[in-house]
Design a protein around this motif. Structure first.
Motif, PDB file in Angstrom:
ATOM      1  N   PRO A   1     -35.637  75.301  25.161  1.00  0.00           N
ATOM      2  CA  PRO A   1     -36.848  75.754  24.468  1.00  0.00           C
ATOM      3  C   PRO A   1     -37.982  74.724  24.543  1.00  0.00           C
ATOM      4  N   ASP A   2     -39.204  75.228  24.546  1.00  0.00           N
ATOM      5  CA  ASP A   2     -40.398  74.396  24.418  1.00  0.00           C
ATOM      6  C   ASP A   2     -40.509  73.317  25.496  1.00  0.00           C
ATOM      7  N   ASN A   3     -40.198  73.690  26.742  1.00  0.00           N
ATOM      8  CA  ASN A   3     -40.318  72.750  27.853  1.00  0.00           C
ATOM      9  C   ASN A   3     -41.146  73.358  28.985  1.00  0.00           C
ATOM     10  N   LEU A   4     -42.138  74.160  28.608  1.00  0.00           N
ATOM     11  CA  LEU A   4     -42.934  74.881  29.596  1.00  0.00           C
ATOM     12  C   LEU A   4     -43.631  73.940  30.577  1.00  0.00           C
ATOM     13  N   LEU A   5     -44.084  72.768  30.094  1.00  0.00           N
ATOM     14  CA  LEU A   5     -44.803  71.828  30.955  1.00  0.00           C
ATOM     15  C   LEU A   5     -43.891  71.210  32.015  1.00  0.00           C
ATOM     16  N   VAL A   6     -42.590  71.226  31.761  1.00  0.00           N
ATOM     17  CA  VAL A   6     -41.632  70.782  32.782  1.00  0.00           C
ATOM     18  C   VAL A   6     -41.554  71.827  33.891  1.00  0.00           C
ATOM     19  N   THR A   7     -41.615  73.097  33.493  1.00  0.00           N
ATOM     20  CA  THR A   7     -41.587  74.189  34.465  1.00  0.00           C
ATOM     21  C   THR A   7     -42.843  74.205  35.323  1.00  0.00           C
ATOM     22  N   THR A   8     -44.008  74.010  34.704  1.00  0.00           N
ATOM     23  CA  THR A   8     -45.265  74.065  35.456  1.00  0.00           C
ATOM     24  C   THR A   8     -45.338  72.967  36.509  1.00  0.00           C
ATOM     25  N   VAL A   9     -45.024  71.729  36.124  1.00  0.00           N
ATOM     26  CA  VAL A   9     -45.149  70.618  37.078  1.00  0.00           C
ATOM     27  C   VAL A   9     -44.183  70.784  38.242  1.00  0.00           C
TER      28      VAL A   9
ATOM     29  N   LEU B   1     -39.092  61.908  24.733  1.00  0.00           N
ATOM     30  CA  LEU B   1     -38.793  61.263  23.448  1.00  0.00           C
ATOM     31  C   LEU B   1     -39.348  62.083  22.283  1.00  0.00           C
ATOM     32  N   LEU B   2     -40.587  62.570  22.444  1.00  0.00           N
ATOM     33  CA  LEU B   2     -41.209  63.362  21.378  1.00  0.00           C
ATOM     34  C   LEU B   2     -40.545  64.730  21.221  1.00  0.00           C
ATOM     35  N   ASN B   3     -39.923  65.201  22.291  1.00  0.00           N
ATOM     36  CA  ASN B   3     -39.209  66.484  22.236  1.00  0.00           C
ATOM     37  C   ASN B   3     -37.718  66.297  21.996  1.00  0.00           C
ATOM     38  N   ASP B   4     -37.299  65.015  21.878  1.00  0.00           N
ATOM     39  CA  ASP B   4     -35.897  64.671  21.657  1.00  0.00           C
ATOM     40  C   ASP B   4     -34.994  65.327  22.706  1.00  0.00           C
ATOM     41  N   ASP B   5     -35.398  65.184  23.968  1.00  0.00           N
ATOM     42  CA  ASP B   5     -34.656  65.796  25.076  1.00  0.00           C
ATOM     43  C   ASP B   5     -34.123  64.687  25.982  1.00  0.00           C
TER      44      ASP B   5
END
Length: 235
Positions: free
Chosen positions: A73-81, A190-194
């Motif tokens: 969840p909430d990792n859309l910017l990882v998908t875009t790059v 770190l901010l997303n604790d991933d």
């Protein structure tokens, strides 16, 4: 400060780090353009290897899949790059195949099919895992391993720079882009604790920093050497 305000600030900071990572990654994606200008101009791939683009495409596809809501969840910017990265690598591979000799052409095209086949197996296989946590762990470990192997590839260049005492084979813009992109996604993770994002990008940040230190060190050494007279008298 209320809990909601703190959460809002954290989310804004995380998104800002992700956007910055996307921007800095663009520097990495366009870095092979001079190489392909030369390939197109000369009509040959010469001694260049197509394997880095194959590895990069595989990495981008796996990380792109990890960033989708189906996996994490909430990792859309990882998908875009990684979507942009996959497009760039695919174009580079097609250009490489167009100008490669027949034997190399067949080999790279076969590896390209193998990449898509492997990614299809990962995609379909992960969707067979009903447990959301286990699905994320499965794809997360694959993306983490893929990123670490990609970030570890400059170790050869670092060794070469130390041996030759020259930064000729380590472009500054590429090293800087690697460092800035890795640092941005380190903060994002770190901010997303991933852990699957901040661990490999933490390694990338350290390796990028080492490259920049070596660049400035050996560049300054080269300048010092260039100030020495061409003929030294020991009389």
């Amino acid at each position: 400060m209320s809990l909601f305000a703190a959460y809002s600030i954290c989310k804004v900071a995380k998104d800002a780090a992700g956007v910055a990572g996307n921007i800095f990654a663009f520097g990495l994606f366009v870095s092979p353009i001079p190489t392909f200008r030369r390939i197109i101009r000369n009509g040959s791939t010469e001694m260049f290897s197509g394997l880095p683009y194959i590895y990069s495409l595989m990495n981008c596809l796996i990380c792109m899949w990890y960033g989708t809501p189906v996996i994490s969840p909430d990792n859309l910017l990882v998908t875009t790059v990684n979507s942009f990265g996959a497009v760039f690598q695919f174009v580079y591979i097609i250009l490489f195949v167009m100008y490669a000799e027949k034997a190399n052409k067949v080999r790279i095209f076969g590896l390209l099919l193998a990449v898509f086949g492997t990614f299809a197996i990962i995609l379909i296989g992960s969707l067979q895992i009903d447990d959301i946590i286990m699905r994320r762990l499965f794809v997360g470990f694959l993306s983490c391993a893929s990123l670490i192997s990609m970030f570890a590839s400059p170790l050869f260049i670092i060794k070469l720079v130390i041996q030759t005492k020259s930064v000729e084979f380590m472009p500054f813009c590429l090293s800087l882009s690697t460092f800035l992109m890795s640092t941005s996604f380190l903060l994002y993770g770190l901010l997303n604790d991933d852990v699957f994002i901040y661990v490999p990008n933490g390694i990338g940040t350290v390796l990028g920093m080492i490259q920049l230190i070596l660049y400035f060190y050996y560049q300054s050494k080269s300048r010092e050497d260039s100030r020495e007279p061409l003929i030294v008298s020991y009389a």
